[in-house]
Structure formats: structure tokens, C-alpha cells
Design a protein around this motif. Sequence first.
Motif, PDB file in Angstrom:
ATOM      1  N   PRO A 253       0.804  -1.235   0.000  1.00 31.52           N
ATOM      2  CA  PRO A 253       0.000   0.000   0.000  1.00 31.52           C
ATOM      3  C   PRO A 253       0.829   1.275   0.000  1.00 31.52           C
ATOM      4  CG  PRO A 253      -0.941  -1.596   1.506  1.00 31.52           C
ATOM      5  CD  PRO A 253       0.356  -2.183   1.035  1.00 31.52           C
ATOM      6  N   ASN A 254       1.898   1.317   0.759  1.00 30.50           N
ATOM      7  CA  ASN A 254       2.727   2.511   0.836  1.00 30.50           C
ATOM      8  C   ASN A 254       4.058   2.339   0.117  1.00 30.50           C
ATOM      9  OD1 ASN A 254       0.853   3.974   2.461  1.00 30.50           O
ATOM     10  ND2 ASN A 254       1.534   2.769   4.233  1.00 30.50           N
ATOM     11  N   GLY A 255       4.147   1.303  -0.692  1.00 27.43           N
ATOM     12  CA  GLY A 255       5.390   1.023  -1.387  1.00 27.43           C
ATOM     13  C   GLY A 255       5.442   1.678  -2.750  1.00 27.43           C
ATOM     14  N   PRO A 256       6.530   1.501  -3.456  1.00 25.34           N
ATOM     15  CA  PRO A 256       6.669   2.088  -4.798  1.00 25.34           C
ATOM     16  C   PRO A 256       5.777   1.396  -5.815  1.00 25.34           C
ATOM     17  CG  PRO A 256       8.530   0.667  -4.306  1.00 25.34           C
ATOM     18  CD  PRO A 256       7.726   0.735  -3.053  1.00 25.34           C
ATOM     19  N   ALA A 257       5.566   2.065  -6.924  1.00 26.83           N
ATOM     20  CA  ALA A 257       4.801   1.519  -8.044  1.00 26.83           C
ATOM     21  C   ALA A 257       5.758   1.173  -9.167  1.00 26.83           C
ATOM     22  CB  ALA A 257       3.762   2.523  -8.528  1.00 26.83           C
ATOM     23  N   THR A 258       5.405   0.155  -9.922  1.00 21.25           N
ATOM     24  CA  THR A 258       6.202  -0.261 -11.078  1.00 21.25           C
ATOM     25  C   THR A 258       5.378  -0.052 -12.342  1.00 21.25           C
ATOM     26  OG1 THR A 258       7.397  -1.906  -9.767  1.00 21.25           O
ATOM     27  CG2 THR A 258       7.448  -2.150 -12.167  1.00 21.25           C
ATOM     28  N   VAL A 259       5.951   0.693 -13.272  1.00 18.48           N
ATOM     29  CA  VAL A 259       5.298   0.957 -14.555  1.00 18.48           C
ATOM     30  C   VAL A 259       5.948   0.067 -15.604  1.00 18.48           C
ATOM     31  CG1 VAL A 259       4.820   2.697 -16.314  1.00 18.48           C
ATOM     32  CG2 VAL A 259       4.828   3.333 -13.884  1.00 18.48           C
ATOM     33  N   VAL A 260       5.146  -0.729 -16.294  1.00 17.71           N
ATOM     34  CA  VAL A 260       5.648  -1.650 -17.308  1.00 17.71           C
ATOM     35  C   VAL A 260       5.376  -1.060 -18.688  1.00 17.71           C
ATOM     36  CG1 VAL A 260       5.566  -4.001 -18.211  1.00 17.71           C
ATOM     37  CG2 VAL A 260       5.138  -3.586 -15.764  1.00 17.71           C
ATOM     38  N   LEU A 261       6.416  -0.974 -19.520  1.00 16.62           N
ATOM     39  CA  LEU A 261       6.288  -0.414 -20.859  1.00 16.62           C
ATOM     40  C   LEU A 261       6.072  -1.502 -21.889  1.00 16.62           C
ATOM     41  CD1 LEU A 261       9.073   2.320 -20.743  1.00 16.62           C
ATOM     42  CD2 LEU A 261       6.692   2.443 -19.978  1.00 16.62           C
ATOM     43  N   ASP A 262       5.700  -1.089 -23.099  1.00 11.23           N
ATOM     44  CA  ASP A 262       5.340  -2.061 -24.132  1.00 11.23           C
ATOM     45  C   ASP A 262       6.509  -2.945 -24.545  1.00 11.23           C
ATOM     46  OD1 ASP A 262       6.584   0.137 -25.191  1.00 11.23           O
ATOM     47  OD2 ASP A 262       5.144   0.482 -26.796  1.00 11.23           O
ATOM     48  N   GLY A 263       7.725  -2.500 -24.349  1.00 11.29           N
ATOM     49  CA  GLY A 263       8.877  -3.337 -24.677  1.00 11.29           C
ATOM     50  C   GLY A 263       9.327  -4.226 -23.540  1.00 11.29           C
ATOM     51  N   GLN A 266      10.754  -1.840 -17.187  1.00 14.95           N
ATOM     52  CA  GLN A 266      10.032  -1.465 -15.986  1.00 14.95           C
ATOM     53  C   GLN A 266      10.661  -0.226 -15.356  1.00 14.95           C
ATOM     54  OE1 GLN A 266       9.658  -4.801 -13.299  1.00 14.95           O
ATOM     55  NE2 GLN A 266       8.776  -6.149 -14.861  1.00 14.95           N
ATOM     56  N   ILE A 267       9.809   0.698 -14.930  1.00 18.49           N
ATOM     57  CA  ILE A 267      10.260   1.919 -14.263  1.00 18.49           C
ATOM     58  C   ILE A 267       9.614   1.963 -12.888  1.00 18.49           C
ATOM     59  CG2 ILE A 267      10.352   4.435 -14.349  1.00 18.49           C
ATOM     60  CD1 ILE A 267       9.995   4.256 -17.359  1.00 18.49           C
ATOM     61  N   VAL A 268      10.413   2.152 -11.870  1.00 20.30           N
ATOM     62  CA  VAL A 268       9.919   2.203 -10.497  1.00 20.30           C
ATOM     63  C   VAL A 268       9.787   3.664 -10.071  1.00 20.30           C
ATOM     64  CG1 VAL A 268      10.347   1.563  -8.098  1.00 20.30           C
ATOM     65  CG2 VAL A 268      10.965  -0.006  -9.956  1.00 20.30           C
ATOM     66  N   ALA A 269       8.650   3.999  -9.473  1.00 18.26           N
ATOM     67  CA  ALA A 269       8.395   5.369  -9.033  1.00 18.26           C
ATOM     68  C   ALA A 269       7.603   5.349  -7.738  1.00 18.26           C
ATOM     69  CB  ALA A 269       7.632   6.139 -10.102  1.00 18.26           C
ATOM     70  N   ASP A 270       7.660   6.455  -7.025  1.00 17.71           N
ATOM     71  CA  ASP A 270       6.874   6.575  -5.807  1.00 17.71           C
ATOM     72  C   ASP A 270       5.424   6.926  -6.106  1.00 17.71           C
ATOM     73  OD1 ASP A 270       9.055   6.388  -3.571  1.00 17.71           O
ATOM     74  OD2 ASP A 270       9.866   7.736  -5.106  1.00 17.71           O
ATOM     75  N   GLU A 271       5.209   7.702  -7.166  1.00 17.52           N
ATOM     76  CA  GLU A 271       3.857   8.023  -7.615  1.00 17.52           C
ATOM     77  C   GLU A 271       3.824   7.985  -9.134  1.00 17.52           C
ATOM     78  OE1 GLU A 271       1.442   8.114  -5.639  1.00 17.52           O
ATOM     79  OE2 GLU A 271       2.321   8.631  -3.692  1.00 17.52           O
ATOM     80  N   VAL A 272       2.641   7.670  -9.673  1.00 17.56           N
ATOM     81  CA  VAL A 272       2.447   7.645 -11.123  1.00 17.56           C
ATOM     82  C   VAL A 272       1.220   8.503 -11.444  1.00 17.56           C
ATOM     83  CG1 VAL A 272       2.066   6.235 -13.166  1.00 17.56           C
ATOM     84  CG2 VAL A 272       3.367   5.302 -11.238  1.00 17.56           C
ATOM     85  N   LEU A 273       1.438   9.545 -12.234  1.00 21.98           N
ATOM     86  CA  LEU A 273       0.354  10.433 -12.651  1.00 21.98           C
ATOM     87  C   LEU A 273      -0.098  10.056 -14.051  1.00 21.98           C
ATOM     88  CD1 LEU A 273      -1.435  12.994 -12.811  1.00 21.98           C
ATOM     89  CD2 LEU A 273       0.645  14.282 -13.401  1.00 21.98           C
ATOM     90  N   PHE A 274      -1.386   9.760 -14.199  1.00 21.73           N
ATOM     91  CA  PHE A 274      -1.961   9.527 -15.520  1.00 21.73           C
ATOM     92  C   PHE A 274      -2.710  10.786 -15.954  1.00 21.73           C
ATOM     93  CE2 PHE A 274      -0.845   5.193 -14.936  1.00 21.73           C
ATOM     94  CZ  PHE A 274      -0.814   4.635 -16.220  1.00 21.73           C
ATOM     95  N   ALA A 275      -2.186  11.428 -16.987  1.00 24.81           N
ATOM     96  CA  ALA A 275      -2.808  12.615 -17.570  1.00 24.81           C
ATOM     97  C   ALA A 275      -3.145  12.267 -19.004  1.00 24.81           C
ATOM     98  CB  ALA A 275      -1.858  13.799 -17.485  1.00 24.81           C
ATOM     99  N   THR A 276      -4.141  11.402 -19.167  1.00 25.96           N
ATOM    100  CA  THR A 276      -4.415  10.779 -20.471  1.00 25.96           C
ATOM    101  C   THR A 276      -5.799  11.107 -21.019  1.00 25.96           C
ATOM    102  OG1 THR A 276      -4.984   8.783 -19.206  1.00 25.96           O
ATOM    103  CG2 THR A 276      -2.794   8.877 -20.169  1.00 25.96           C
TER     104      THR A 276
END
Length: 483
Positions: A253-263, A266-276
Motif C-alpha cells: 500500500p505505501n510502497g513504490p509503483a512499477t510501470v511496465v512499458l510495451d517493450g 520497468q520503471i519504479v516510481a513513488d507516484e504515477v500520474l496519468f494525464a491521459t
Amino acid sequence: MPGTTETAGQDTYDVIVLGAGPTGENVADRAHALGLSAVIVESELVGGECSYWACMPSKALLRPVTARADARRVPGLHQAASAPLDTKAVLAHRDAFTSHWKDDGQVQWLDSAGIDFVRGKARLDGPRRVVVATGADERVLTARHAVAVCTGSRALLPDLPGLTAARPWTSREATSAQSVPPRLVVVGGGVVGVEMATAWRALGSAVTLLVRGGGLLPKMEPFAGELVAEALTEAGAAVRTGVSVTAVRREMPNGPATVVLDGGEQIVADEVLFATGRAPRTDDVGLETVGLEPGTWLEVDDTCRVRGVADGWLYGVGDVNHRALLTHQGKYQARIAGAAIAARAQGTTDLDTGRWGAHAATADTAAVPQVVFTDPEVASVGLTAAEAEHAGHRTRVVDHDLGNVAGAGLYADGYRGRARMIVDQDREVLLGVTFVGPAVGELLHSATVAVAGEVPLDRLWHAVPAYPTISEVWLRLLETYRG
């Protein structure tokens, strides 16, 4: 959080407004000023998205960023402006501009304006009838003349594996966060994406901006996105285009997020903003009770009256009609709609005249101004070169380097920017103007007047810019056009 203040009032009004953002407030205010009784219903904060989660907090975050950037470019101030921003002071400044997410002042304004207010969740319940859930109770309101849906829009999140559980930021969280995330991934290269990447990078986040397309600000002139991307990169942000996010996960719950790309990266971040993107907030306002599809944009005429509703009593104003998703355009539409509602209620059939001119919106399609408050700023109005060509106009594109204008050089050392005007060669009027550079937002209204007023270029020669100001770019553009 919202207070509990509401007006008991009557249950029948001339106009019922759903949504108390700037658009709804202006519909009610204009209708009331023209002699109609009005009530506004709001389930959240009076003042709406703009006041608490969009325009005001975002610009409060960005103003210290651009002020410091300007100071760094001025001899004698460079050293003094080299220190990091005072994060605590910036966030406190932002909080003050949102009234600490309390709407007491806005509620008081409604009362002073003679507009009744009901706090609750409103739903249409057939023609001219609105049911409001106020806690455990319900209140039924009836409109004599009109109901205006001014419920705005919300952030649109893509359907990605793990996204909901990962609790991503939307524009609301990005503008109201109480601390700086050490690592921030921003998904989307539109206005929200680039503004929030600019703000949080300046406040200390390690920012990665991911864009599915080939560049930033795709609805504007290509050079605008290029200059903003260049500045973000110089500020230390990682700008990556041509990439898509396929999944997001957050294991704790309070841990980092992992963003997986199409290739597969993986990118690890504390927060992920979706402005889509944005979606209309019409999914739960009872559209189905009047023959419309819930969750859709409302198709309206130029008075913002919803098409396909018998007797023409329903209006859709602001973001919900998808004509121009900007606060100032919503307020513009609201003034038109409020006046049209009053005119029709008073038996006026000719809406081409009136105290405020014709009761028809045109500037939300032909001359829409917008400023992107990044460093550099982007300011545009009207059509881009590509849009003008697609529309079949015979055009000429005129560009000028803003850095070569005397006023720009005085404004900042090494000033970088660009100006473009799109000329309709058959009529010799402007179809669109774009400026990119520090402080260009204040140039925009002159361009808006020229485009909206269809001012002939022969007359613009006689609008002499003061020397030495950045506005002198107007003279340089006209000289370039005349050769």
C-alpha cells in the motif's frame, strides 16, 4: 471538506443548475441578473474543479517555478535565484489559493448574489425535475424554464492491468499533494502532463515523462512541444516519446509503483500520474430519464441547449458539451446560456440581439485561447497551420524568432522563443497565433482580439507595439509577411 450550509428556499425555480463550478455559477448569476430565480446543486465544493484541483492550485505551484527561472536569466539575480525552491512555502501558497479546500467564501458569494444553494447529489428525474439526495433525505426541485447540466469532466484512466489497485495520481492528486514524491512518472504529454512534470521536477522530484505519440502538446504547433520538451530535459526530467504503458502494479500500500512499458522495460516510481484525457461527468446525472445516454458528452446548439430533448428545456454548459474544455470558455458559454435562458423565458424569439449582444457562442470554436504555464510558456489561439490547411483555407505561415525582439533580450539573457501567425490569404486576416517563450501568456489577448475580431492585417499595422517590449513581435511578424 464541504460544509453543510444550504438554502432551504422553495422547490420550484425558473432555473436549476447542476454543478457549482465557475460554469454553473455564471449560468445562475447571469440568469438571476436578468430576472429569473435560480438554484445551484453541488455534491462537492462550491467553486468546482478549477478552484480546488485544476487552474488555481496548478498555477500556484507553477508560478514560483517560472519566477525563479526568469530571475536566473537576469544579470544581478542569477546567483540569488540559484537556491532550491522552498517546498513548504510553495505548497502553503498553493493551499492558500485553494482556501485549504474549504468553500465557505464561495457559498457566501452565492448567498450575496441571490442564488439559492442545495448541497447534495443531483439527478434528473424526467423533464424539468431534479431529485437531490441530501444525506439520508431527498429533495425534489422543479424548473419552470430550464435545467443546466454544468457538472464538468473528470480524469479518464485507461484500462490497464493493475492500475486501479496501484492508486495512480490523476490531476486532482497532482495538484493537491502535500509532499514531494522522490520519483514521479507522468503518463501523457498534454497540458496537464507537461505542467505537472514542470512543477514537480522543480520541487525536487525525479520526473520521467512518458508519451505514447511522437511529441508533447500534440494539439498545438509542433515547435511548442519541441521547446517544452527541450526545457524539461535541461531541467533534468527524462522525456520519452513513442512509448506505451501496458501495466502498473504496487505490491504494498505505501510502497513504490512499477510501470511496465510495451517493450517490457520497468520503471519504479513513488507516484504515477496519468494525464491521459478527460471524460464527461454525466454518467450519474439521470440522462436516461430524458432519453439521453449516461456518460456521454452532451451535443448542444450555439446557445448550449441540448439537442434531441423535447421542448428545449435542458442545457449542457462547459466541459460536458466537449466544445472547449477550458474554464474561461465554460464561463463564456455560461454567460451565453444564462442570457438565452432568460430571453426564452421572457418570450424573446430573436436571440440575435440583447444587452450583451447575440445569445450564441462562437468563440469556443473559432478563437479559443489557451496558455500552458510551463517554462517556457505556450500561448495559442485559433487554428494551427495543420488545422487551417485541413479546413481548406489558403494560408501563409509566418514565423519569427522571439529571441530577436529587443524587448525579449531585455526581459532575459538568452531568451528563447518563437512566434507564428497563420494568415488567411484570401481575406488577409489571422486564423491562428502561437507564442512560445517566457511570459508570452500576457501576449495572448491581443492575438485573441485579432483572431476573434477578424482584424484585417492592414489595420493591424496601425496597432503600434510599445518599444522595447516583447509585443514588438507583432511588428516583426507583419514585416515578415509583407516582405
